[in-house]
Design a protein around this motif. Structure first.
Motif, short mmCIF file in Angstrom:
data_model
loop_
_atom_site.label_atom_id
_atom_site.label_comp_id
_atom_site.label_asym_id
_atom_site.label_seq_id
_atom_site.Cartn_x
_atom_site.Cartn_y
_atom_site.Cartn_z
N ASP A 85 41.35 46.13 42.00
CA ASP A 85 40.21 46.42 41.14
C ASP A 85 40.33 45.58 39.87
OD1 ASP A 85 37.88 47.67 40.29
OD2 ASP A 85 38.76 49.67 40.12
N ASP A 87 39.84 46.54 35.69
CA ASP A 87 39.60 47.70 34.82
C ASP A 87 38.60 47.37 33.70
OD1 ASP A 87 41.04 46.43 32.77
OD2 ASP A 87 42.77 47.76 32.91
N ARG A 88 38.33 48.36 32.86
CA ARG A 88 37.33 48.19 31.81
C ARG A 88 37.75 47.18 30.75
NH1 ARG A 88 37.75 53.86 28.44
NH2 ARG A 88 40.01 53.82 28.22
N TYR A 89 39.04 46.84 30.70
CA TYR A 89 39.54 45.83 29.76
C TYR A 89 39.59 44.45 30.41
CZ TYR A 89 40.92 50.09 27.38
OH TYR A 89 40.91 51.33 26.80
N LYS A 90 39.02 44.35 31.62
CA LYS A 90 38.95 43.11 32.39
C LYS A 90 40.32 42.62 32.87
CE LYS A 90 34.53 41.59 30.47
NZ LYS A 90 33.93 42.82 30.72
#
Length: 151
Positions: A85, A87-90
């Motif tokens: 995946d 994450d939201r922090y790239k």
């Protein structure tokens, strides 16, 4: 094996990748391989500046323990990370291995991180074993990293 990102197929909206190379440890659950930040899948290590309390009441820097243990474990040998995946922090989220050994599992089994059930349950048996053996952080009192971050 030379630090290149290799696309090996499609996996839903995320193209499956394997990132391989010499890793630098950022913290107990994040590494960097040639500029690619990788968050270790389904585990959570004690946060930077978070402390644990030993049975004798002494506080220790358990946050650094996971980082140092992981750095010692991997040394300069290549690490291979299978991306699951982003994450939201790239950062890439991945299961990382060295010589076939799952490093995520190793950290949890040795009490250097906990199973992050919100993102997967595959490391719960290793956490149960570490807790039973009072390995690493389980020999102390500590707040779960996700609770500590929320505070």
């Amino acid at each position: 094996m030379f630090g290149f990102i290799l696309a090996v197929g499609l996996c839903g909206p995320l193209q499956a990748k394997t990132i391989t190379g010499t890793a630098s440890v950022i913290d107990g659950d994040t590494i960097d391989i040639h500029g690619s930040r990788i968050r270790l899948h389904a585990i959570d290590a004690i946060e930077s500046r978070q402390r644990c309390k030993l049975p004798n009441g002494k506080l220790w820097n358990c946050d650094k323990d996971a980082s140092f243990a992981l750095a010692d474990k991997i040394g300069r040998a290549p690490v291979s990370c299978e991306v699951t995946d982003i994450d939201r922090y790239k950062r890439f989220v991945a299961i990382c291995r060295q010589n076939g050994e799952d490093l995520n599992a190793w950290l949890v089994r040795n009490g250097r991180a906990v199973a992050y059930r919100r993102y997967g349950r595959e490391y719960v048996p290793q956490e149960d074993a570490a807790r039973k053996q009072r390995a690493g952080i389980w020999a102390s009192e500590f707040m779960m990293p996700w609770d500590w971050r929320r505070r």
